[in-house]
Design an enzyme around this catalytic site. Structure first.
Site, PDB file in Angstrom:
ATOM      1  N   ASN A   1      55.938  37.332  37.721  1.00 30.10           N
ATOM      2  CA  ASN A   1      54.600  37.136  37.146  1.00 30.10           C
ATOM      3  C   ASN A   1      54.666  36.335  35.842  1.00 30.10           C
ATOM      4  OD1 ASN A   1      51.791  37.518  37.357  1.00 30.10           O
ATOM      5  ND2 ASN A   1      51.867  39.149  35.808  1.00 30.10           N
TER       6      ASN A   1
ATOM      7  N   LYS B   1      51.420  45.233  37.102  1.00 33.52           N
ATOM      8  CA  LYS B   1      50.375  45.839  36.259  1.00 33.52           C
ATOM      9  C   LYS B   1      48.943  45.702  36.772  1.00 33.52           C
ATOM     10  CE  LYS B   1      49.667  41.713  33.517  1.00 33.52           C
ATOM     11  NZ  LYS B   1      49.330  41.111  32.249  1.00 33.52           N
TER      12      LYS B   1
ATOM     13  N   SER C   1      50.730  53.057  28.854  1.00 32.66           N
ATOM     14  CA  SER C   1      49.353  52.551  28.815  1.00 32.66           C
ATOM     15  C   SER C   1      48.369  53.678  28.530  1.00 32.66           C
ATOM     16  CB  SER C   1      49.044  51.935  30.182  1.00 32.66           C
ATOM     17  OG  SER C   1      47.672  51.689  30.313  1.00 32.66           O
TER      18      SER C   1
ATOM     19  N   TYR D   1      49.174  52.380  39.938  1.00 27.72           N
ATOM     20  CA  TYR D   1      49.709  51.767  38.710  1.00 27.72           C
ATOM     21  C   TYR D   1      49.758  52.800  37.579  1.00 27.72           C
ATOM     22  CZ  TYR D   1      49.725  49.363  34.248  1.00 27.72           C
ATOM     23  OH  TYR D   1      50.020  49.004  32.950  1.00 27.72           O
TER      24      TYR D   1
ATOM     25  N   LYS E   1      53.010  54.842  35.404  1.00 28.15           N
ATOM     26  CA  LYS E   1      53.206  54.996  33.948  1.00 28.15           C
ATOM     27  C   LYS E   1      53.408  56.478  33.608  1.00 28.15           C
ATOM     28  CE  LYS E   1      53.094  50.717  32.896  1.00 28.15           C
ATOM     29  NZ  LYS E   1      54.347  50.049  32.592  1.00 28.15           N
TER      30      LYS E   1
ATOM     31  N   PRO F   1      34.341  49.653  40.611  1.00 28.56           N
ATOM     32  CA  PRO F   1      34.840  50.994  40.942  1.00 28.56           C
ATOM     33  C   PRO F   1      36.126  51.296  40.179  1.00 28.56           C
ATOM     34  CG  PRO F   1      34.370  49.731  42.942  1.00 28.56           C
ATOM     35  CD  PRO F   1      34.225  48.784  41.790  1.00 28.56           C
ATOM     36  N   GLY F   2      36.230  52.503  39.674  1.00 26.78           N
ATOM     37  CA  GLY F   2      37.453  52.911  38.982  1.00 26.78           C
ATOM     38  C   GLY F   2      37.404  52.675  37.479  1.00 26.78           C
TER      39      GLY F   2
HETATM   40  P1  NAD Z   1      53.386  40.607  32.589  1.00 26.11           P
HETATM   41  O1  NAD Z   1      53.195  40.668  34.061  1.00 26.11           O
HETATM   42  O2  NAD Z   1      52.915  39.409  31.868  1.00 26.11           O
HETATM   43  O3  NAD Z   1      54.935  40.817  32.227  1.00 26.11           O
HETATM   44  C1  NAD Z   1      55.791  41.616  33.001  1.00 26.11           C
HETATM   45  C2  NAD Z   1      57.033  40.796  33.307  1.00 26.11           C
HETATM   46  O4  NAD Z   1      57.936  41.604  34.069  1.00 26.11           O
HETATM   47  C3  NAD Z   1      56.728  39.548  34.122  1.00 26.11           C
HETATM   48  O5  NAD Z   1      57.293  38.436  33.474  1.00 26.11           O
HETATM   49  C4  NAD Z   1      57.405  39.812  35.479  1.00 26.11           C
HETATM   50  O6  NAD Z   1      57.908  38.631  36.041  1.00 26.11           O
HETATM   51  C5  NAD Z   1      58.490  40.802  35.090  1.00 26.11           C
HETATM   52  N1  NAD Z   1      58.893  41.729  36.163  1.00 26.11           N
HETATM   53  C6  NAD Z   1      58.099  42.534  36.918  1.00 26.11           C
HETATM   54  N2  NAD Z   1      58.843  43.243  37.782  1.00 26.11           N
HETATM   55  C7  NAD Z   1      60.147  42.899  37.561  1.00 26.11           C
HETATM   56  C8  NAD Z   1      61.381  43.294  38.134  1.00 26.11           C
HETATM   57  N3  NAD Z   1      61.433  44.177  39.140  1.00 26.11           N
HETATM   58  N4  NAD Z   1      62.519  42.732  37.663  1.00 26.11           N
HETATM   59  C9  NAD Z   1      62.495  41.834  36.659  1.00 26.11           C
HETATM   60  N5  NAD Z   1      61.342  41.415  36.081  1.00 26.11           N
HETATM   61  C10 NAD Z   1      60.180  41.943  36.530  1.00 26.11           C
HETATM   62  O7  NAD Z   1      52.727  41.930  31.974  1.00 26.11           O
HETATM   63  P2  NAD Z   1      52.399  42.307  30.472  1.00 26.11           P
HETATM   64  O8  NAD Z   1      50.931  42.260  30.305  1.00 26.11           O
HETATM   65  O9  NAD Z   1      53.254  41.542  29.553  1.00 26.11           O
HETATM   66  O10 NAD Z   1      52.810  43.837  30.487  1.00 26.11           O
HETATM   67  C11 NAD Z   1      54.085  44.275  30.046  1.00 26.11           C
HETATM   68  C12 NAD Z   1      54.180  45.781  30.222  1.00 26.11           C
HETATM   69  O11 NAD Z   1      53.130  46.402  29.481  1.00 26.11           O
HETATM   70  C13 NAD Z   1      54.031  46.261  31.655  1.00 26.11           C
HETATM   71  O12 NAD Z   1      54.894  47.366  31.834  1.00 26.11           O
HETATM   72  C14 NAD Z   1      52.592  46.717  31.725  1.00 26.11           C
HETATM   73  O13 NAD Z   1      52.399  47.692  32.712  1.00 26.11           O
HETATM   74  C15 NAD Z   1      52.402  47.275  30.330  1.00 26.11           C
HETATM   75  N6  NAD Z   1      50.996  47.303  29.899  1.00 26.11           N
HETATM   76  C16 NAD Z   1      50.284  46.140  29.907  1.00 26.11           C
HETATM   77  C17 NAD Z   1      48.952  46.154  29.500  1.00 26.11           C
HETATM   78  C18 NAD Z   1      48.145  44.882  29.514  1.00 26.11           C
HETATM   79  O14 NAD Z   1      46.937  44.951  29.389  1.00 26.11           O
HETATM   80  N7  NAD Z   1      48.726  43.705  29.630  1.00 26.11           N
HETATM   81  C19 NAD Z   1      48.345  47.343  29.101  1.00 26.11           C
HETATM   82  C20 NAD Z   1      49.125  48.519  29.088  1.00 26.11           C
HETATM   83  C21 NAD Z   1      50.450  48.474  29.498  1.00 26.11           C
HETATM   84  C1  UD1 Z   2      42.409  47.526  33.111  1.00 23.06           C
HETATM   85  C2  UD1 Z   2      43.093  48.634  33.859  1.00 23.06           C
HETATM   86  C3  UD1 Z   2      44.113  49.318  32.954  1.00 23.06           C
HETATM   87  C4  UD1 Z   2      45.104  48.304  32.407  1.00 23.06           C
HETATM   88  C5  UD1 Z   2      44.311  47.190  31.708  1.00 23.06           C
HETATM   89  C6  UD1 Z   2      45.195  46.097  31.201  1.00 23.06           C
HETATM   90  C7  UD1 Z   2      41.393  49.374  35.456  1.00 23.06           C
HETATM   91  C8  UD1 Z   2      40.525  50.497  35.871  1.00 23.06           C
HETATM   92  N1  UD1 Z   2      42.122  49.575  34.347  1.00 23.06           N
HETATM   93  O1  UD1 Z   2      41.761  48.122  32.017  1.00 23.06           O
HETATM   94  O2  UD1 Z   2      44.823  50.299  33.668  1.00 23.06           O
HETATM   95  O3  UD1 Z   2      45.995  48.914  31.496  1.00 23.06           O
HETATM   96  O4  UD1 Z   2      43.367  46.620  32.627  1.00 23.06           O
HETATM   97  O5  UD1 Z   2      45.765  45.376  32.252  1.00 23.06           O
HETATM   98  O6  UD1 Z   2      41.448  48.353  36.096  1.00 23.06           O
HETATM   99  N2  UD1 Z   2      34.993  43.469  32.752  1.00 23.06           N
HETATM  100  C9  UD1 Z   2      33.865  42.784  33.154  1.00 23.06           C
HETATM  101  N3  UD1 Z   2      34.024  41.654  33.906  1.00 23.06           N
HETATM  102  C10 UD1 Z   2      35.242  41.176  34.283  1.00 23.06           C
HETATM  103  C11 UD1 Z   2      36.407  41.880  33.857  1.00 23.06           C
HETATM  104  C12 UD1 Z   2      36.242  43.035  33.110  1.00 23.06           C
HETATM  105  O7  UD1 Z   2      32.749  43.173  32.843  1.00 23.06           O
HETATM  106  O8  UD1 Z   2      35.328  40.161  34.977  1.00 23.06           O
HETATM  107  C13 UD1 Z   2      34.857  44.668  31.927  1.00 23.06           C
HETATM  108  C14 UD1 Z   2      35.385  45.916  32.578  1.00 23.06           C
HETATM  109  O9  UD1 Z   2      34.362  46.567  33.294  1.00 23.06           O
HETATM  110  C15 UD1 Z   2      35.838  46.726  31.367  1.00 23.06           C
HETATM  111  C16 UD1 Z   2      36.191  45.677  30.322  1.00 23.06           C
HETATM  112  O10 UD1 Z   2      35.600  44.469  30.757  1.00 23.06           O
HETATM  113  O11 UD1 Z   2      34.778  47.468  30.881  1.00 23.06           O
HETATM  114  C17 UD1 Z   2      37.681  45.494  30.172  1.00 23.06           C
HETATM  115  O12 UD1 Z   2      38.221  45.257  31.463  1.00 23.06           O
HETATM  116  P1  UD1 Z   2      39.763  44.905  31.695  1.00 23.06           P
HETATM  117  O13 UD1 Z   2      40.145  43.777  30.814  1.00 23.06           O
HETATM  118  O14 UD1 Z   2      39.959  44.745  33.154  1.00 23.06           O
HETATM  119  O15 UD1 Z   2      40.534  46.171  31.137  1.00 23.06           O
HETATM  120  P2  UD1 Z   2      40.361  47.732  31.527  1.00 23.06           P
HETATM  121  O16 UD1 Z   2      39.397  47.929  32.619  1.00 23.06           O
HETATM  122  O17 UD1 Z   2      40.144  48.465  30.282  1.00 23.06           O
END
Ligand code: NAD
Ligand code: UD1
Length: 344
Positions: free
Chosen positions: A35, A85, A125, A150, A154, A296-297
């Site tokens: 990714n 994710k 998360s 997902y 976590k 949803p969700g």
């Molecule tokens: P991202 O997808 O940009 O980064 C994850 C990276 O891990 C990617 O580069 C992907 O190629 C690599 N990867 C996935 N599976 C792998 C594997 N099996 N072996 C080697 N590499 C692998 O995601 P991110 O937004 O940078 O998120 C990083 C971490 O933070 C994740 O664990 C995610 O669940 C957590 N997290 C993210 C958010 C968010 O909103 N972005 C929120 C809460 C938690």
């Molecule tokens: C989602 C995930 C959460 C994850 C996070 C970061 C769900 C239920 N939760 O959170 O587990 O850690 O992403 O990857 O999916 N929204 C719109 N229009 C859009 C997109 C989003 O209105 O096109 C709204 C959503 O309803 C929400 C807010 O924007 O209220 C934020 O959405 P999003 O960025 O997807 O994050 P979360 O839903 O908080």
């Protein structure tokens, strides 16, 4: 320290590598690029002047993982970001999520055990809390039944880490992120969603730049001030800095408990409409959006109690919503220049 950053070419990982290098740490990245793009390594080098060591393989591969740890005897600590994710995708493909997110963690813990590495920072998360009964959410708030595979990975990862911590005398910090957004001020690195974005901020910036015709706002009938859902948005650079603080806490043995959990957010919740308004303010553009049905969700509202992270970890977010939107917009404009395939 020499720090292994798994998922280091990803969104949060790449920003963290930059901050680690700028604080003088040596970084080794493992990522299978499922990714993210290999070009991120060069982008990091452009910002910091240092090209991180990079190994491309899948951390769910136990044998490759074992060989890797054998070849790296001097790793001092690990920051483990690598995971899938996308919540919706995890509903459709739960086994893929359990396998990727749990097998990779187990292989890393095995590598730690076999090679005497004791320190790990883990990406958790706020999704582990579900819809909390009380706001703001504290680290001691109950972990609710998961709404998605997902989220469940976590929760399970945190439990695996807790037991491994006891059994193998590890030092663990689990960081529960709220909603990371924005990009590095250089616009060299940022979030790079593949295909149609699920998350709000990339959807906003892609709409503004003309990749998407219109943003759908998922519901305005929630019990929030303007009816749209509320989240705790956090600048990714603030989040990256928290990882440096956390890993240095492990190094200096400043932990109060071998297994610690911190909420990472700003402590302020903003509604979807407030985010849109902030974007319009900093970009000077009018965003095309439409209110539609709830997704949803989705939960109604969540924001963090950050007092434990502030006082105990010694970390506090400094960027505000406008900074987040400004940097996200600058990144989207920089991406447009690159004309990457698969974004339209
Ligand atoms: P991202 O997808 O940009 O980064 C994850 C990276 O891990 C990617 O580069 C992907 O190629 C690599 N990867 C996935 N599976 C792998 C594997 N099996 N072996 C080697 N590499 C692998 O995601 P991110 O937004 O940078 O998120 C990083 C971490 O933070 C994740 O664990 C995610 O669940 C957590 N997290 C993210 C958010 C968010 O909103 N972005 C929120 C809460 C938690
Ligand atoms: C989602 C995930 C959460 C994850 C996070 C970061 C769900 C239920 N939760 O959170 O587990 O850690 O992403 O990857 O999916 N929204 C719109 N229009 C859009 C997109 C989003 O209105 O096109 C709204 C959503 O309803 C929400 C807010 O924007 O209220 C934020 O959405 P999003 O960025 O997807 O994050 P979360 O839903 O908080």
């Amino acid at each position: 320290m020499k720090i292994l950053v798994t998922g280091g070419t990803g969104y949060i990982g790449s920003h963290t590598v930059v901050e680690l290098q700028q604080q003088g740490h040596q970084v080794v990245i493992v990522d299978n690029l499922s990714n993210s793009r290999g070009e991120v390594i060069d982008a990091i080098a452009k910002i910091t002047g240092i090209k991180p060591e990079f190994y491309q393989f899948d951390l769910t591969d136990a044998e490759k993982s074992k060989q890797f740890f054998k070849s790296q005897p001097d790793i001092d600590a690990i920051i483990h970001f690598a995971a899938y994710k996308a919540v919706g995708e995890s509903m459709a493909e739960p086994l893929m999520y359990y396998r990727n997110n749990l097998d990779s963690l187990i292989n890393i813990l095995q590598g730690m055990k076999d090679n005497g590495i004791s320190r790990i920072v883990f990406s958790s998360s706020c999704t582990v809390y579900g819809q909390p009964d009380e706001l703001p959410v504290k680290e001691t708030s109950p972990v609710k039944e998961a709404w998605s595979p997902y989220g469940n990975t976590k929760q399970m990862s945190e439990q695996i880490l807790k037991f491994a911590c006891d059994a193998y005398a590890l030092q663990v910090i689990a960081l529960r992120y709220f909603n990371p957004v924005g990009a590095h001020e250089s616009a060299q690195i940022g979030e790079l969603p593949m295909g149609v974005p699920n998350n709000l901020v990339p959807y906003i910036t892609q709409t503004a730049i003309g990749i998407r015709p219109r943003l759908m706002v998922f519901g305005n009938d929630y019990s929030t001030p303007d009816g749209t859902p509320v989240r705790d948005y956090l600048h990714v650079v603030d989040l990256a800095k928290a990882h440096v603080t956390a890993v240095e806490r492990l190094q200096t043995e400043a932990q109060k408990m071998p297994y610690e959990v911190f909420n990472l957010g700003t402590g302020t919740g903003y509604s979807v409409l407030e985010v849109i308004r902030a974007f319009e303010r900093v970009s000077g553009l009018k965003l095309n959006f439409k209110i539609t049905a709830r997704r949803p969700g989705d939960i109604e509202k969540v924001w963090a109690d950050t007092s434990f992270a502030n006082s105990e970890l010694g970390w506090k977010a400094v960027y505000g919503l406008d900074d987040m939107m400004r940097s996200a917009w600058k990144w989207e404009q920089a991406l447009m220049q690159q004309k990457l395939p698969g974004r339209y």
